[in-house]
Motif scaffolding. Structure first.
Motif, PDB file in Angstrom:
ATOM      1  N   UNK A  40      40.996  19.877  27.336  1.00 43.31           N
ATOM      2  CA  UNK A  40      42.099  19.030  28.085  1.00 43.31           C
ATOM      3  C   UNK A  40      43.312  19.099  27.038  1.00 43.31           C
ATOM      4  N   UNK A  41      42.904  18.917  25.705  1.00 41.79           N
ATOM      5  CA  UNK A  41      43.929  18.880  24.716  1.00 41.79           C
ATOM      6  C   UNK A  41      44.819  20.430  24.673  1.00 41.79           C
ATOM      7  N   UNK A  42      43.856  21.307  24.856  1.00 39.61           N
ATOM      8  CA  UNK A  42      44.376  22.863  24.807  1.00 39.61           C
ATOM      9  C   UNK A  42      45.202  23.013  25.874  1.00 39.61           C
ATOM     10  N   UNK A 233      34.962  25.856  15.132  1.00 33.46           N
ATOM     11  CA  UNK A 233      33.991  26.052  16.414  1.00 33.46           C
ATOM     12  C   UNK A 233      32.882  25.109  16.481  1.00 33.46           C
ATOM     13  N   UNK A 234      32.249  24.960  15.341  1.00 32.50           N
ATOM     14  CA  UNK A 234      31.032  23.983  15.516  1.00 32.50           C
ATOM     15  C   UNK A 234      31.283  22.759  14.665  1.00 32.50           C
ATOM     16  N   UNK A 235      32.321  22.783  13.694  1.00 30.33           N
ATOM     17  CA  UNK A 235      32.541  21.740  13.028  1.00 30.33           C
ATOM     18  C   UNK A 235      33.828  20.816  13.887  1.00 30.33           C
ATOM     19  N   UNK A 240      36.403  29.090  21.927  1.00 29.21           N
ATOM     20  CA  UNK A 240      36.556  30.330  21.202  1.00 29.21           C
ATOM     21  C   UNK A 240      38.126  30.888  21.369  1.00 29.21           C
ATOM     22  N   UNK A 241      38.765  30.596  22.470  1.00 27.78           N
ATOM     23  CA  UNK A 241      40.026  31.261  22.201  1.00 27.78           C
ATOM     24  C   UNK A 241      41.183  30.546  21.213  1.00 27.78           C
ATOM     25  N   UNK A 253      36.163  39.571  18.037  1.00 30.32           N
ATOM     26  CA  UNK A 253      35.822  39.476  16.521  1.00 30.32           C
ATOM     27  C   UNK A 253      35.191  38.093  16.078  1.00 30.32           C
ATOM     28  N   UNK A 254      36.110  37.144  16.641  1.00 30.09           N
ATOM     29  CA  UNK A 254      35.629  36.014  16.265  1.00 30.09           C
ATOM     30  C   UNK A 254      34.221  35.471  16.972  1.00 30.09           C
TER      31      UNK A 254
END
Length: 385
Positions: A40-42, A233-235, A240-241, A253-254
């Motif tokens: 939602x923030x994105x 990503x995990x922290x 992913x984008x 690549x990410x």
């Protein structure tokens, strides 16, 4: 999919305004739509756009939040009618009783003004202090997991916020100021030049707990791009984008970096193969360290001192350069003086064996040399005839 072109989504700023007008948090909107709070923030920052069923649900929620807006229109015509009646009554002036009539009608006007007055804009100092208080504690812990050094983590966050204060007009209008500061702090923390500094040549004491020490050691063995991608990503919890955009890499690549980082951690610590467990363990390791960031005024003062220092250094360097140029122009020669040519041996002159009169050949050669002598180096070059 057929409703998305018919009912397009509003702009990112309008999405955030509608959510705030409905007194909803990002977590509440995420729960209603069925996504995470970071998603939602994105959406509200404009980095990503909802698609499919999530887009339809999000559009319906925003449309429901738009419904109360026309209901707020009736208070607006009331002050308009009052303003229209006020110029009409002084024109007639026949009855003194018309004076008390506007009093009850003017009561709603001061009641409507305080509704808009609380949303006063913050000063740059207040906005910076609020951003620092919100982001600095978490950023220090994240930088510690990236570097394994407590002092470097605090220094990275302070430098990032000092740079943000110097560029505050740019950072204040950014879509995601917290992301701007986080990217700057990560870049400074992962700079390879720190290994050349004497204070960072020796490792710091590891965490006391064996499990935390093993996780931190496994993290530091990862390459810097993989470590940063795993942390975001995990922290942090970015999708992913967003992770690809912040690391300035493509999405494939990410994804590859994330997969390799997870595989490397799972090979050393099999209990961290689950991403949920990994996220929880990263938060626990960062929370065990007592890492405190500096106060916002100290960061702002340090940023202003650094800016003044480099400004004065640039002015001093410019003055020195101007003085050197003026001295060079003053002492430089104004005309060109060609160098004297080195001497050259003249061939064809017979040596004199003994004193006496010259022979005919010697006399002819002497006359020839005397006739061809000039004031320049050409006198040493005989002309062929």
């Amino acid at each position: 999919m057929t409703q998305s072109p018919a009912t397009p989504l509003p702009s990112p700023k309008e999405r955030r305004r509608l959510r705030e007008s409905g007194s909803l948090t990002q977590a509440q909107v995420a729960e209603r739509v069925g996504v995470s709070r970071e998603t939602v923030r994105s959406w509200e920052t404009g980095r990503t756009t909802p698609r499919g069923d999530k887009r339809e649900a999000y559009a319906k929620l925003l449309a429901s939040l738009e419904c109360p807006t026309p209901r707020q229109e009736p208070p607006n015509p009331r002050p308009v009618t009052v303003s229209l009646e006020k110029p009409q009554k002084p024109k007639s002036k026949p009855e003194p009783e018309s004076a008390p009539e506007p009093v009850p009608e003017s009561v709603p006007e001061p009641a409507a003004v305080p509704a808009t007055e609380p949303a006063t804009p913050l000063t740059p100092t207040q906005a910076f202090d609020a951003l620092y208080a919100f982001c600095a504690p978490a950023l220090v812990r994240q930088a510690y997991l990236l570097t394994g050094r407590r002092e470097l983590a605090r220094e990275s966050v302070e430098r990032a916020f000092q740079l943000a204060w110097q560029r505050w007009p740019e950072v204040a209008v950014d879509r995601d100021p917290a992301g701007w500061v986080r990217a700057t702090a990560y870049e400074y923390a992962l700079s390879p030049w720190h290994r050349l500094r004497p204070r960072y040549r020796h490792p710091e004491p590891p965490p006391p707990d064996a499990a935390d020490r093993a996780l931190l050691t496994a993290l530091l063995k990862l390459p810097a791009p993989h470590r940063r991608t795993l942390m975001l990503y995990d922290g942090v919890g970015l999708d992913l984008p967003e992770t690809a955009a912040e690391t300035e890499a493509s999405t494939p690549a990410t994804a590859n970096r994330l997969l390799h980082a997870r595989e490397a951690l799972a090979a050393r610590l099999p209990e961290l193969a689950d991403p949920a467990v990994l996220h929880r363990r990263l938060a626990e390791v960062a929370a065990t360290e007592r890492l405190r960031a500096a106060r916002p005024p100290a960061v702002r003062i340090g940023s202003e001192r650094r800016a003044r220092f480099w400004t004065r250094a640039a002015i001093a360097f410019t003055i020195a350069l101007i003085g050197t140029t003026a001295l060079t122009v003053r002492t430089a020669p104004t005309h060109y003086e060609p160098p004297i040519a080195p001497g050259a041996e003249v061939q064809g002159v017979p040596p004199q064996v003994a004193p006496g009169s010259l022979s005919d050949e010697e006399i002819e050669l002497r006359e020839k040399l005397h006739g061809e002598m000039t004031s320049g180096p050409e006198r040493l070059l005989p002309l062929s005839r």
